[in-house]
Motif scaffolding. Structure first.
Motif, PDB file in Angstrom:
ATOM      1  N   UNK A  33       0.835  -1.213   0.000  1.00  0.00           N
ATOM      2  CA  UNK A  33       0.000   0.000   0.000  1.00  0.00           C
ATOM      3  C   UNK A  33       0.863   1.253   0.000  1.00  0.00           C
ATOM      4  N   UNK A  34       1.799   1.320  -0.924  1.00  0.00           N
ATOM      5  CA  UNK A  34       2.719   2.451  -0.974  1.00  0.00           C
ATOM      6  C   UNK A  34       2.966   2.867  -2.424  1.00  0.00           C
ATOM      7  N   UNK A 184      -3.468  10.596 -12.143  1.00  0.00           N
ATOM      8  CA  UNK A 184      -2.951  10.583 -10.775  1.00  0.00           C
ATOM      9  C   UNK A 184      -4.007  10.064  -9.801  1.00  0.00           C
ATOM     10  N   UNK A 185      -5.257  10.436 -10.039  1.00  0.00           N
ATOM     11  CA  UNK A 185      -6.340   9.942  -9.190  1.00  0.00           C
ATOM     12  C   UNK A 185      -6.469   8.430  -9.299  1.00  0.00           C
ATOM     13  N   UNK A 186      -6.317   7.891 -10.517  1.00  0.00           N
ATOM     14  CA  UNK A 186      -6.399   6.443 -10.703  1.00  0.00           C
ATOM     15  C   UNK A 186      -5.257   5.735  -9.981  1.00  0.00           C
ATOM     16  N   UNK A 187      -4.070   6.340  -9.993  1.00  0.00           N
ATOM     17  CA  UNK A 187      -2.930   5.736  -9.309  1.00  0.00           C
ATOM     18  C   UNK A 187      -3.176   5.678  -7.804  1.00  0.00           C
ATOM     19  N   UNK A 188      -3.739   6.754  -7.245  1.00  0.00           N
ATOM     20  CA  UNK A 188      -4.082   6.764  -5.824  1.00  0.00           C
ATOM     21  C   UNK A 188      -5.116   5.683  -5.520  1.00  0.00           C
ATOM     22  N   UNK A 189      -6.053   5.451  -6.446  1.00  0.00           N
ATOM     23  CA  UNK A 189      -7.054   4.401  -6.250  1.00  0.00           C
ATOM     24  C   UNK A 189      -6.393   3.021  -6.175  1.00  0.00           C
ATOM     25  N   UNK A 190      -5.311   2.833  -6.926  1.00  0.00           N
ATOM     26  CA  UNK A 190      -4.593   1.555  -6.862  1.00  0.00           C
ATOM     27  C   UNK A 190      -4.076   1.306  -5.450  1.00  0.00           C
ATOM     28  N   UNK A 210       1.347  12.750  -4.981  1.00  0.00           N
ATOM     29  CA  UNK A 210       0.777  11.441  -4.634  1.00  0.00           C
ATOM     30  C   UNK A 210       1.765  10.441  -4.045  1.00  0.00           C
ATOM     31  N   UNK A 211       3.053  10.662  -4.168  1.00  0.00           N
ATOM     32  CA  UNK A 211       4.020   9.643  -3.732  1.00  0.00           C
ATOM     33  C   UNK A 211       4.179   9.630  -2.217  1.00  0.00           C
ATOM     34  N   UNK A 212       4.339   8.441  -1.660  1.00  0.00           N
ATOM     35  CA  UNK A 212       4.667   8.292  -0.244  1.00  0.00           C
ATOM     36  C   UNK A 212       6.168   8.428  -0.015  1.00  0.00           C
ATOM     37  N   UNK A 213       6.954   7.926  -0.975  1.00  0.00           N
ATOM     38  CA  UNK A 213       8.401   8.036  -0.889  1.00  0.00           C
ATOM     39  C   UNK A 213       8.961   8.414  -2.247  1.00  0.00           C
ATOM     40  N   UNK A 214      10.092   9.105  -2.229  1.00  0.00           N
ATOM     41  CA  UNK A 214      10.772   9.529  -3.459  1.00  0.00           C
ATOM     42  C   UNK A 214      12.167   8.916  -3.463  1.00  0.00           C
ATOM     43  N   UNK A 215      12.469   8.178  -4.531  1.00  0.00           N
ATOM     44  CA  UNK A 215      13.783   7.570  -4.723  1.00  0.00           C
ATOM     45  C   UNK A 215      14.500   8.367  -5.809  1.00  0.00           C
ATOM     46  N   UNK A 216      15.642   8.922  -5.475  1.00  0.00           N
ATOM     47  CA  UNK A 216      16.411   9.737  -6.421  1.00  0.00           C
ATOM     48  C   UNK A 216      17.560   8.897  -6.970  1.00  0.00           C
ATOM     49  N   UNK A 228       8.164  11.560   1.327  1.00  0.00           N
ATOM     50  CA  UNK A 228       7.825  12.790   0.602  1.00  0.00           C
ATOM     51  C   UNK A 228       7.596  13.964   1.546  1.00  0.00           C
ATOM     52  N   UNK A 229       6.965  13.703   2.678  1.00  0.00           N
ATOM     53  CA  UNK A 229       6.656  14.775   3.616  1.00  0.00           C
ATOM     54  C   UNK A 229       7.906  15.378   4.254  1.00  0.00           C
TER      55      UNK A 229
END
Length: 268
Positions: A33-34, A184-190, A210-216, A228-229
């Motif tokens: 769920x991420x 983006x809304x559809x991705x959040x629904x996933x 929408x991202x919970x984490x960002x990988x650079x 992300x926060x």
């Protein structure tokens, strides 16, 4: 909310093409769920990473574990078997077929050995489209759809085998503002449907939305991972470009100042 656990984990994954080190000792873990966004400049290794996860490319070194069990993603079919589905930039469709037929393209359902199950495919297509709550209909002509609607069909296509992880390569590329918001809304629904998403994206506002984490990634390696926060545009841009955060902040302030300056002939 369900308990989060590690869904997939890459340890020390490397891939070389001749003298080019496309991936270098990559470590990456994705929880259930991420939504994880992978960002980086051209040549950072994002596409190779996506192809490894999709089963299209096998790494030269390192290991991949799904739900704690070490696996070998040596084909798209193997990835699908393990609950991983992928959708790539600019998905290909047959313009003379409807949405249902395009969702099942190459994976047609059959009754017996030779009779195609059109009714079964139509019903399943409606089911996966309903999962996304999209107005796109299974019987619509694919040629009649907008760019955003086509991307929705590509995402729906990944849901056929009820995957746990969906890998999306630039899902909002070349879309309008409205179409981007829909995708983006559809991705959040996933994520709301108990799935995880790895999303390669060059547009940082979409990533932060929408991202919970960002990988650079930079030069084939993961150079930073942020909740992300807990990060900022300036920090992520600095890591992508390899310059200091202060230099990025100065450039952004200068750009904002130029945007506020009156043009020649305009009243101040």
């Amino acid at each position: 909310m369900s308990h989060q656990s590690t869904l997939i984990e890459l340890r020390g994954v490397s891939k070389r093409y001749g003298s080019v080190e496309a991936l270098r000792d990559v470590d990456l873990a994705v929880q259930t769920r991420q939504i994880v966004a992978v960002v980086g400049d051209n040549g950072a290794g994002k596409s190779t990473l996506v192809h490894v996860l999709a089963g299209l490319v096998q790494p030269d070194a390192g290991s991949i574990a799904v739900r704690g069990e070490t696996v070998r993603l040596d084909s798209v079919a193997k990835a699908a078997e393990l609950g991983i589905a992928s959708a790539f930039q600019q998905p290909q469709f047959c313009e003379n077929l409807d949405v249902s037929a395009n969702i099942f393209l190459g994976r047609e359902m059959r009754q017996g050995l030779s009779v195609r199950d059109d009714a079964g495919m139509y019903a399943k297509a409606r089911e996966v489209l309903n999962t996304l709550s999209t107005p796109v209909r299974a019987g619509q002509s694919i040629a009649s759809l907008s760019g955003g609607q086509r991307q929705t069909v590509a995402i729906a296509r990944t849901l056929l085998n009820d995957p746990s992880l969906i890998v999306l390569d630039e899902p909002t590329a070349s879309l309008s503002v409205t179409q981007t918001a829909e995708v983006l809304d559809y991705i959040v629904r996933l994520r709301s449907a108990e799935r995880s998403v790895i999303m390669v994206c060059h547009d940082l506002p979409n990533v932060f939305a929408i991202a919970d984490r960002i990988v650079v990634m930079r030069h084939g390696a993961v150079c930073a991972v942020h909740p992300t926060a807990d990060t900022t545009y300036e920090e992520v841009i600095a890591e992508i470009s390899g310059v200091s955060k202060g230099a990025v902040a100065t450039r952004m302030r200068a750009r904002a100042s130029r945007a506020r300056m009156p043009r020649s002939g305009e009243a101040e």
